[in-house]
Design a protein around this motif. Structure first.
Motif, PDB file in Angstrom:
ATOM      1  N   MET A   1      33.189 -77.220 -25.599  1.00  0.00           N
ATOM      2  CA  MET A   1      33.714 -77.820 -24.370  1.00  0.00           C
ATOM      3  C   MET A   1      32.862 -77.606 -23.088  1.00  0.00           C
ATOM      4  O   MET A   1      32.312 -76.417 -22.918  1.00  0.00           O
ATOM      5  N   THR A   2      32.492 -78.679 -22.730  1.00  0.00           N
ATOM      6  CA  THR A   2      31.531 -78.577 -21.254  1.00  0.00           C
ATOM      7  C   THR A   2      32.251 -79.232 -20.108  1.00  0.00           C
ATOM      8  O   THR A   2      31.834 -80.571 -19.797  1.00  0.00           O
ATOM      9  N   GLN A   3      33.330 -78.568 -19.469  1.00  0.00           N
ATOM     10  CA  GLN A   3      33.363 -79.025 -18.270  1.00  0.00           C
ATOM     11  C   GLN A   3      32.611 -78.610 -16.900  1.00  0.00           C
ATOM     12  O   GLN A   3      31.883 -77.671 -17.042  1.00  0.00           O
ATOM     13  N   SER A   4      32.340 -79.608 -16.282  1.00  0.00           N
ATOM     14  CA  SER A   4      31.244 -79.589 -15.213  1.00  0.00           C
ATOM     15  C   SER A   4      31.465 -80.372 -13.993  1.00  0.00           C
ATOM     16  O   SER A   4      32.140 -81.315 -14.303  1.00  0.00           O
ATOM     17  N   PRO A   5      30.533 -80.272 -13.035  1.00  0.00           N
ATOM     18  CA  PRO A   5      30.752 -81.310 -11.775  1.00  0.00           C
ATOM     19  C   PRO A   5      30.391 -82.541 -12.402  1.00  0.00           C
ATOM     20  O   PRO A   5      31.006 -83.600 -12.067  1.00  0.00           O
ATOM     21  N   GLN A   6      29.468 -82.726 -13.515  1.00  0.00           N
ATOM     22  CA  GLN A   6      29.116 -83.968 -14.003  1.00  0.00           C
ATOM     23  C   GLN A   6      30.323 -84.807 -14.578  1.00  0.00           C
ATOM     24  O   GLN A   6      30.469 -85.828 -14.218  1.00  0.00           O
TER      25      GLN A   6
END
Lengths: 268, 268, 268
Positions: free
Chosen positions: C1-6
């Motif tokens: 999982m990669t939650q990020s600003p992007q």
């Protein structure tokens, strides 16, 4: 016909002097906005929907504004009684068929209300005007999927059937009555990012209709004032939260000069 | 009796410290404003009207505010139950008879609600107070056609019949209980150009009544704070959109000094 | 999982591009705020509650937001029909159990609505999440008496029973789905001094769920954007009237950079 900054200003001054009582049966989302816009313009707003009292309230009001944005059975019952009474007393009726075309219920209630009392002015976006004229228009909830121009024929048909002045709001606003057309090119796209700006235009039309029995002029003046106040507000700050506040300020501060400087009105 | 900036400030500090839960059954136009004004003052507002739950909600509330601005059968049913329960539990009831005198329905419901539970505080404009006292007062929708002074006798009569503190809002606010009278000369005419300022005064009275069991003092303090916050807001910008925003800011930023500097309170 | 600003920004851009129609059945206090917040974010809001038309309206909507803040029988009837239809069509449902735990009626209706259609996302404060999970939580009207952390077990239980993403709002926001947890530490305490900020978070979650079928991500993104916009607004002026206005402005002006600079998101 001579519509001009002066004729608009005369109506604004009448509203400020007379503070006509405008009876609104409108939706929950915009009640506060439209009450404040009517106050900022100089009118005296009231929101009254109970079937038990709308007829009494029409007695003391100068115009009736009916808006079906969040309609339900209780409100519709109040609208029916109020429209019938207003028609009987000859008080102006302004009708805003919010979201007509989106559901069968909205279509059925709108048609029924037209039959109860043909409104003096009908104001909607292109999708709504097309739907109200019986065209199979697409809607996106309460937003239009068409430019104003697409609804001109529908508006003319509506005007012919019901005798109403029909206003199509959009980038340009078309005000249509019989074979008369006025076009107001004021306003700003950011106004679509504030909820209830269309409903506010309808409410202001009620105030103009209360002081000017030529409803074609009244509706045109209302749309011009609406658009100009919106432009002046956007000029102060171009974001939607500020626009809502500045719109009320500019409406209150409106002068004949600001109307003269900005008015973009043509007639056909 | 010693009303003073200090006694007002003590109540404000109590509200900020206790954050009393204020149960509002009020009108659609002002729900957002009055909730925000109560929050800015330091109270904890809730809007709950369903007959199925108002009695439960009174159990956990510190005061009840009832406002008939957009009354209908469902809301009236909730008002009846909530007022009866609040009276049984000895919780303060503040009543705002918006637009009474304008329709037979408003007159009838107002009278009935007074019978269900005599309010601790009644707040209205002069037209409303006169109509509620059974005088044949003229109204213009929700606006008064009289100065506050015209309603003093009516207020005294209401106070005598129901035992309530009666507040007449206007250019000067009269707070009347039995033979006591306080007069608050704060406030600004521009406040009449923002919808629901009267309703907000009523809601704030609920917060003061929740922390001060002397309801004559509570009502006087509420009217003083209302007027002073309004003046401070108008001093920032004298237009109605900005007033609405600045009013909440000044209410939140209120200090004992600003109360001291501005308070115009006399007692008779 | 990669939650990020992007990943957040991608969703914001989708909302702006698609302007998904969000069907709200919500409370009277916040209808205007949440409509304006959805518009400022880029979505297209509609408030439609009548049982006669909610099913038709679900047909054209991209998400359903149900909020019981000022529930009554008419609104509840609309909620039932809309939730069942949304579930049938596979459209996302976001549920805000405002004030559950405060009255038996709220408890009963909330339980019933969960049974009608398990929501994709449930958002509440700690008191509400605990009450909805059947714990004997204390509430203070619509305010929580607990920190978010106190409701984590309750949220996990709710998520397990209904399969929903559960959001606990507070100083820190916990977003919980099965054994996944995200924590958003954005936001500002002053946001509790503006009514309906929680309801606005719920409404924005509807917009994110309309463009991102991973509802755990959608809910996390919504809470991050809510908190960041709130912080940026408080930075402009630290008073509640201004916060309401500036919040809409910052939401409209949001950039990927402002998200990058401020995001405080951790996952467990």
């Amino acid at each position: 016909m001579t519509q001009s900054p002066q004729s608009i200003w005369t109506d604004v001054e009448r509203i400020r002097a007379q503070a006509p009582l405008i009876h609104n049966i409108t939706n929950f989302v915009v009640m506060n906005n439209t009450a404040n816009a009517l106050l900022a313009l100089g009118a005296s707003p009231a929101m009254v929907h109970a079937p038990e009292e709308v007829e009494d309230f029409i007695d003391i009001s100068s115009a009736l504004v009916v808006n079906i944005g969040t309609l339900d059975a209780t409100f519709v019952a109040g609208m029916r009684l109020a429209m019938r009474k207003a028609r009987t007393l000859g008080k102006p009726i302004v009708f805003d068929p919010v979201g007509v075309g989106a559901t069968a219920y909205r279509n059925q209630i709108s048609e029924e209300l037209l039959t109860v009392a043909a409104p003096d002015v009908i104001r909607g976006n292109a999708s709504e005007i097309m739907a109200l004229a019986g065209l199979n228009a697409q809607t996106k909830g309460v937003d239009s999927l068409y430019g104003s121009e697409a609804a001109i024929d529908a508006a003319r048909r509506l005007s012919s059937v019901w005798g109403s002045v029909v206003v199509i709001s959009g980038e340009k606003d078309y005000i249509i009555h019989g074979d008369k057309t006025a076009v107001v090119a004021n306003g700003h796209p950011l106004m679509t990012k504030v909820t209830g700006m269309g409903c506010t235009a309808t409410a202001l039309t009620g105030a103009f209709a209360a002081v000017n029995a030529d409803y074609f002029l009244a509706a045109t003046h209302a749309m011009a004032v609406m658009g100009i106040a919106g432009e002046l507000a956007v000029a102060k700050k171009s974001s939607p939260g500020s626009l809502q506040v500045n719109f009320l300020d500019t409406l209150y501060e409106l002068t004949e000069t600001s109307i003269s400087n900005r008015l973009q009105l043509t007639e056909a």
